[in-house]
Design a protein around this motif. Structure first.
Motif, PDB file in Angstrom:
ATOM      1  N   ASP A 151       0.808  -1.223   0.000  1.00  0.00           N
ATOM      2  CA  ASP A 151       0.000   0.000   0.000  1.00  0.00           C
ATOM      3  C   ASP A 151       0.842   1.274   0.000  1.00  0.00           C
ATOM      4  O   ASP A 151       0.322   2.370   0.212  1.00  0.00           O
ATOM      5  CB  ASP A 151      -0.974   0.007   1.187  1.00  0.00           C
TER       6      ASP A 151
ATOM      7  N   VAL B 119      -1.032  -6.454   1.301  1.00  0.00           N
ATOM      8  CA  VAL B 119      -2.308  -7.160   1.189  1.00  0.00           C
ATOM      9  C   VAL B 119      -2.137  -8.300   0.195  1.00  0.00           C
ATOM     10  O   VAL B 119      -1.706  -8.079  -0.950  1.00  0.00           O
ATOM     11  CB  VAL B 119      -3.432  -6.213   0.724  1.00  0.00           C
TER      12      VAL B 119
ATOM     13  N   HIS C 125      -3.815 -11.935  -1.669  1.00  0.00           N
ATOM     14  CA  HIS C 125      -5.131 -12.458  -2.028  1.00  0.00           C
ATOM     15  C   HIS C 125      -5.002 -13.608  -3.016  1.00  0.00           C
ATOM     16  O   HIS C 125      -3.961 -13.821  -3.629  1.00  0.00           O
ATOM     17  CB  HIS C 125      -6.009 -11.343  -2.611  1.00  0.00           C
TER      18      HIS C 125
ATOM     19  N   ASP D 144     -10.831 -14.088  -6.157  1.00  0.00           N
ATOM     20  CA  ASP D 144     -11.931 -13.628  -5.311  1.00  0.00           C
ATOM     21  C   ASP D 144     -12.278 -14.673  -4.252  1.00  0.00           C
ATOM     22  O   ASP D 144     -13.415 -14.757  -3.776  1.00  0.00           O
ATOM     23  CB  ASP D 144     -13.161 -13.305  -6.155  1.00  0.00           C
TER      24      ASP D 144
ATOM     25  N   VAL E  99      -8.486 -13.163   1.089  1.00  0.00           N
ATOM     26  CA  VAL E  99      -7.719 -11.929   1.204  1.00  0.00           C
ATOM     27  C   VAL E  99      -7.224 -11.815   2.641  1.00  0.00           C
ATOM     28  O   VAL E  99      -7.887 -12.253   3.590  1.00  0.00           O
ATOM     29  CB  VAL E  99      -8.575 -10.700   0.806  1.00  0.00           C
TER      30      VAL E  99
ATOM     31  N   VAL F 295      -9.255  -8.254  -5.279  1.00  0.00           N
ATOM     32  CA  VAL F 295      -8.472  -7.052  -4.975  1.00  0.00           C
ATOM     33  C   VAL F 295      -7.849  -6.516  -6.254  1.00  0.00           C
ATOM     34  O   VAL F 295      -7.246  -7.266  -7.036  1.00  0.00           O
ATOM     35  CB  VAL F 295      -7.382  -7.368  -3.931  1.00  0.00           C
TER      36      VAL F 295
ATOM     37  N   THR G 297      -4.097  -1.267  -3.827  1.00  0.00           N
ATOM     38  CA  THR G 297      -4.011  -0.802  -2.441  1.00  0.00           C
ATOM     39  C   THR G 297      -3.319   0.549  -2.434  1.00  0.00           C
ATOM     40  O   THR G 297      -2.470   0.832  -3.297  1.00  0.00           O
ATOM     41  CB  THR G 297      -3.220  -1.782  -1.553  1.00  0.00           C
TER      42      THR G 297
ATOM     43  N   VAL H 275      -7.775  -0.795   0.818  1.00  0.00           N
ATOM     44  CA  VAL H 275      -7.773  -1.919  -0.117  1.00  0.00           C
ATOM     45  C   VAL H 275      -8.955  -1.741  -1.064  1.00  0.00           C
ATOM     46  O   VAL H 275     -10.097  -1.598  -0.611  1.00  0.00           O
ATOM     47  CB  VAL H 275      -7.915  -3.268   0.618  1.00  0.00           C
ATOM     48  N   TYR H 276      -8.690  -1.754  -2.362  1.00  0.00           N
ATOM     49  CA  TYR H 276      -9.733  -1.558  -3.367  1.00  0.00           C
ATOM     50  C   TYR H 276      -9.996  -2.873  -4.088  1.00  0.00           C
ATOM     51  O   TYR H 276      -9.071  -3.646  -4.362  1.00  0.00           O
ATOM     52  CB  TYR H 276      -9.306  -0.491  -4.380  1.00  0.00           C
ATOM     53  N   GLY H 277     -11.254  -3.109  -4.401  1.00  0.00           N
ATOM     54  CA  GLY H 277     -11.602  -4.326  -5.112  1.00  0.00           C
ATOM     55  C   GLY H 277     -13.070  -4.342  -5.472  1.00  0.00           C
ATOM     56  O   GLY H 277     -13.761  -3.317  -5.415  1.00  0.00           O
TER      57      GLY H 277
END
Length: 372
Positions: free
Chosen positions: A273, A279, A281, A284, A287, A313, A316, A321-323
């Motif tokens: 990040d 992060v 993962h 899907d 994570v 994800v 970051t 955390v974006y997803g």
């Protein structure tokens, strides 16, 4: 944004997770294709500059590279100035009776003026005449050096460039460089005298190629290496062939294990990040987050959790955390894993404190969204 770059993002039909070939500096986007680096003002979508390698890229090479993973440019500070590193696989011209071949041309570009301030040329391994057998990666950069992984069929080499002199400083055969962390080049190394082709993991000093550590336990053979931020790397361990039962985090400087996450599903990708958290993962399905320096576990959940859905994800940035979960974009707190925002329209694939780049359905068009 170049068509090739848009087609490469992980949300497109041909995209590959964690390989979106862009770098961001303020509101400026640096988008790398096989033919050129395109510099874009993200506020307007206008092209500020297009920079191509000096050596040519023939039709055969273009067709081959179109099938390969995109290679992201690297933004770094060199002698007090921000620069962008952009690598290209190019044709080596025939000279007299000397047979041609292929080279990697690495450009160093001033991020402020967009001028080319350095140009290094690196030979691919021997017998690199057939383009269909070639691949390369810009693995990372540190201590004024850039690391290139070069492959011709099953011949592996790592070459390191001094960005001040623009000269190759050292090279090692039989080494597949995967990541640069804590001034170490981490990769797979061939195990000598093995009955079958077998690889362990090793760390080499980026300054001179000295071996810092070597993991030779037979249980590590073929364990994939996963980059995990500026200080760590991870190993997926198990019986191989995609059957992994543990995810282990290691200190890149020493090769010492920092954390062991046993069980399934096992993470296969990690994102830093740019602050303090890594992060990790698995598509899907799962994570989790770790301290970027110590590898300490912060939180995790997977698709066996009856109360939560593991997101895919995409990026970051500074504690977020974006997803997305299906068609729904989400933002999680990177330190706690809690939902922050659950109604964003599109999850970004690259962002900083100025802009976020996302994509609508099908990978077109590119949308640049303000974040600050």
């Amino acid at each position: 944004m170049p068509e090739e770059v848009m087609a490469a993002h992980p949300g497109s039909p041909n995209g590959i997770e964690s390989s979106f070939p862009v770098a961001l500096r303020g509101p400026i986007t640096y988008a790398l294709s096989t033919l050129a680096l395109t510099i874009i003002d993200s506020r307007t979508g206008g092209t500020l500059a297009t920079i191509s390698p000096e050596n040519g890229i023939g039709v055969e090479l273009r067709e081959h590279m179109a099938l390969n993973r995109p290679i992201a440019p690297i933004l770094m500070n060199l002698d007090g100035k921000d620069v962008v590193l952009a690598p290209f696989l190019v044709d080596k011209p025939v000279t007299g009776t000397q047979r041609g071949g292929h080279l990697v041309e690495l450009l160093t570009i001033d991020a402020q003026s967009h001028a080319v301030v350095g140009r290094a040329v690196v030979d691919m391994p021997a017998a690199s005449f057939e383009a269909s057998r070639l691949s390369f990666r810009l693995v990372g950069a540190a201590k004024e050096r850039a690391v290139l992984a070069l492959t011709v069929h099953d011949a592996l080499e790592v070459a390191v460039i001094d960005l001040r002199s623009q000269k190759e400083t050292w090279r090692r055969t039989g080494f597949d460089a995967i990541t640069v962390a804590s001034d170490a080049v981490v990769g797979r190394v061939a195990v000598p005298d093995a009955a079958l082709p077998e690889y362990g993991q090793a760390g080499l000093a980026i300054a001179d190629g000295k071996v810092l550590w070597n993991l030779r336990d037979s249980s590590f053979a073929w364990a994939p290496i996963v980059p995990a931020g500026p200080h760590l790397f991870a190993l997926e361990k198990g019986s191989g062939w995609g059957q992994y039962s543990s995810f282990e985090l290691y200190d890149a400087a020493t090769g010492e294990m920092r954390n062991d996450v046993t069980g399934t599903p096992v993470y296969d990708s990690c994102l830093y990040d740019d602050l303090s958290i890594v992060v990790c993962h698995l598509a899907d399905r799962a994570v989790g987050a770790f301290e970027a320096t110590t590898g300490e576990s912060l939180w995790d959940f997977d698709d066996s959790d009856a109360s939560r859905i593991a997101p895919q994800v995409t990026a970051t940035w500074h504690g977020a955390v974006y997803g997305h979960t299906g068609d729904q974009g989400v933002i999680l707190d990177a330190r706690t894993g809690a939902d922050w925002v659950t109604d964003i329209l599109f999850a970004p694939y690259a962002l900083n404190g100025h802009v976020a780049i996302s994509f609508t359905g099908g990978g077109r068009p590119a949308a640049v969204l303000p974040t600050g």
